[in-house]
Design a protein around this motif. Structure first.
Motif, PDB file in Angstrom:
ATOM      1  N   GLY A 102       0.536   4.108  -2.773  1.00  0.00           N
ATOM      2  CA  GLY A 102      -0.015   5.524  -2.208  1.00  0.00           C
ATOM      3  C   GLY A 102       1.118   6.547  -2.805  1.00  0.00           C
ATOM      4  N   ASN A 112       3.178  10.789   7.041  1.00  0.00           N
ATOM      5  CA  ASN A 112       2.234  10.247   6.422  1.00  0.00           C
ATOM      6  C   ASN A 112       2.381   8.748   6.236  1.00  0.00           C
ATOM      7  N   THR A 113       3.581   8.614   5.914  1.00  0.00           N
ATOM      8  CA  THR A 113       3.892   6.952   5.700  1.00  0.00           C
ATOM      9  C   THR A 113       3.569   6.294   7.224  1.00  0.00           C
ATOM     10  N   VAL A 156       0.798  -1.091  -0.167  1.00  0.00           N
ATOM     11  CA  VAL A 156       0.018  -0.034   0.088  1.00  0.00           C
ATOM     12  C   VAL A 156       0.868   1.204  -0.033  1.00  0.00           C
ATOM     13  N   TYR A 176      -1.223  11.759  -0.293  1.00  0.00           N
ATOM     14  CA  TYR A 176       0.107  11.853  -0.711  1.00  0.00           C
ATOM     15  C   TYR A 176       0.119  12.945  -1.777  1.00  0.00           C
ATOM     16  N   VAL A 234       0.113   5.657   7.634  1.00  0.00           N
ATOM     17  CA  VAL A 234      -0.240   4.461   6.775  1.00  0.00           C
ATOM     18  C   VAL A 234      -0.196   3.263   7.266  1.00  0.00           C
ATOM     19  N   GLY A 277      -0.171   9.066  -5.496  1.00  0.00           N
ATOM     20  CA  GLY A 277      -0.298  10.437  -4.985  1.00  0.00           C
ATOM     21  C   GLY A 277       0.456  11.313  -6.151  1.00  0.00           C
ATOM     22  N   PHE A 295      -6.892   1.655   0.518  1.00  0.00           N
ATOM     23  CA  PHE A 295      -5.550   2.656   0.978  1.00  0.00           C
ATOM     24  C   PHE A 295      -5.084   3.342  -0.395  1.00  0.00           C
ATOM     25  N   PHE A 296      -5.194   2.843  -1.501  1.00  0.00           N
ATOM     26  CA  PHE A 296      -4.657   3.396  -2.533  1.00  0.00           C
ATOM     27  C   PHE A 296      -5.550   4.792  -3.016  1.00  0.00           C
ATOM     28  N   ASN A 337      -7.533   6.329  -0.482  1.00  0.00           N
ATOM     29  CA  ASN A 337      -7.310   7.503   0.846  1.00  0.00           C
ATOM     30  C   ASN A 337      -5.774   8.021   0.855  1.00  0.00           C
ATOM     31  N   THR A 338      -4.772   7.155   0.885  1.00  0.00           N
ATOM     32  CA  THR A 338      -3.486   7.507   0.980  1.00  0.00           C
ATOM     33  C   THR A 338      -3.221   8.311  -0.117  1.00  0.00           C
ATOM     34  N   GLY A 339      -3.459   7.707  -1.262  1.00  0.00           N
ATOM     35  CA  GLY A 339      -3.129   8.354  -2.708  1.00  0.00           C
ATOM     36  C   GLY A 339      -3.490   9.924  -2.775  1.00  0.00           C
TER      37      GLY A 339
END
Length: 221
Positions: free
Chosen positions: A39, A158-159, A35, A109, A162, A43, A101-102, A104-106
Motif C-alpha cells: 500500500g 491509515n496503517t 499489504v 495512501y 489497514v 500509494g 488491499f493493494f 484499496n489501501t494504495g
C-alpha cells in the motif's frame, strides 16, 4: 456475574484456543508485512501518476483512485477471490487479500501522499532544480521526504486502519486471527476466544495508536 465470566472470560477455553490463535496472529502479522508495504509503495506511485503532465493519464488515475476508495474493501475482496476464477485466474486466499488491499489501501495512501506533495511550496522545487538536481532527484531527495514528514500522522493512522481491516480476510477462509478465533468459538460454543482475539488486536495496535498521538502533538507544536 459468574455466568458472564464463564461465557466471555473462560480461562480453560482460552488456554485451549491459545495455540490456534497464536497461529492466526502469525498469519495476521504476515499479512500486515505484505499489504502495508504494498500500500505504501503503491500509494506513492499513484500520487506521482496523479501529477502527470499528460491530462489523460492524470484523469484516469484520479478516476481509478476514486473508484477503489468508494468500493468497500470486503466487496472488492469477494469480487477478486470469487470473480477472477471465471476469467481463468484462481488466486489463493492470501494473494486475493494482497491484491484487494493493494488496490484499496494504495488509493488511500496515494491521496495522503498527494496532499503531502501539494503542501510543499513551488519554491522548494525551483531551489532544488537550481542546484542542478533533475526532476526525479528533486522528488526523491527534497520533495518526498518533506511530504512524508508533513503527512506522517495520516500515514500512521491509515496503517492502523489497514491492520484492523485484515480481519476481513476471514471471509475467504484465510486463517488469520479473527478466523482462528471464530473457529475456536464454533467448536467450543463459547465466545471467550473472540474476547482473547480482541485483546491481541489491542496489544498489537496500542503502540501504533500511542505513536500516532505523539506524532499529532509534535505536528501541532
Amino acid at each position: 456475574m459468574e455466568m458472564f465470566v464463564s461465557q466471555f472470560f473462560n480461562l480453560e477455553i482460552m488456554s485451549q484456543a491459545w495455540p490456534l490463535l497464536l497461529r492466526g496472529l502469525g498469519m495476521t502479522l504476515l499479512l500486515c508485512a505484505a499489504v502495508i508495504p504494498l500500500g505504501l509503495v503503491g500509494g506513492l506511485l499513484i500520487a506521482l501518476v496523479c501529477r502527470s503532465q499528460h491530462r489523460a493519464i492524470r484523469w484516469t488515475a484520479f478516476a481509478l483512485v476514486d473508484f477503489f476508495r468508494a468500493v468497500p474493501p470486503l466487496v472488492l475482496l469477494i469480487f477478486i477471490y470469487a470473480g477472477l476464477p471465471f476469467a481463468g485466474i484462481r488466486p489463493s486466499p492470501f494473494a486475493a487479500v494482497c491484491i484487494a488491499f493493494f488496490l484499496n489501501t494504495g488509493a488511500y495512501y496515494g491521496e495522503i501522499y498527494r496532499a503531502g506533495i501539494d503542501s510543499i511550496g513551488r519554491g522548494q522545487w525551483e531551489a532544488a532544480r537550481s542546484t542542478g538536481l533533475t526532476g526525479l532527484q528533486t522528488l526523491a531527495h527534497v520533495i518526498v521526504p518533506q511530504a512524508v514528514r508533513n503527512v506522517l500522522p495520516d500515514l500512521v493512522s491509515n496503517t492502523v486502519e489497514v491492520v484492523k481491516l485484515t480481519s476481513i480476510a476471514s471471509v475467504v477462509a484465510l486463517p488469520e486471527l479473527l478466523y482462528s478465533a471464530d473457529m475456536a468459538r464454533s467448536v467450543t460454543y463459547n465466545p471467550s476466544s473472540l474476547v482473547m482475539a480482541a485483546g491481541l488486536y489491542l496489544l498489537l495496535l496500542w503502540p501504533c495508536v500511542r505513536l500516532l498521538s505523539r506524532l499529532e502533538h509534535r505536528v501541532a507544536r
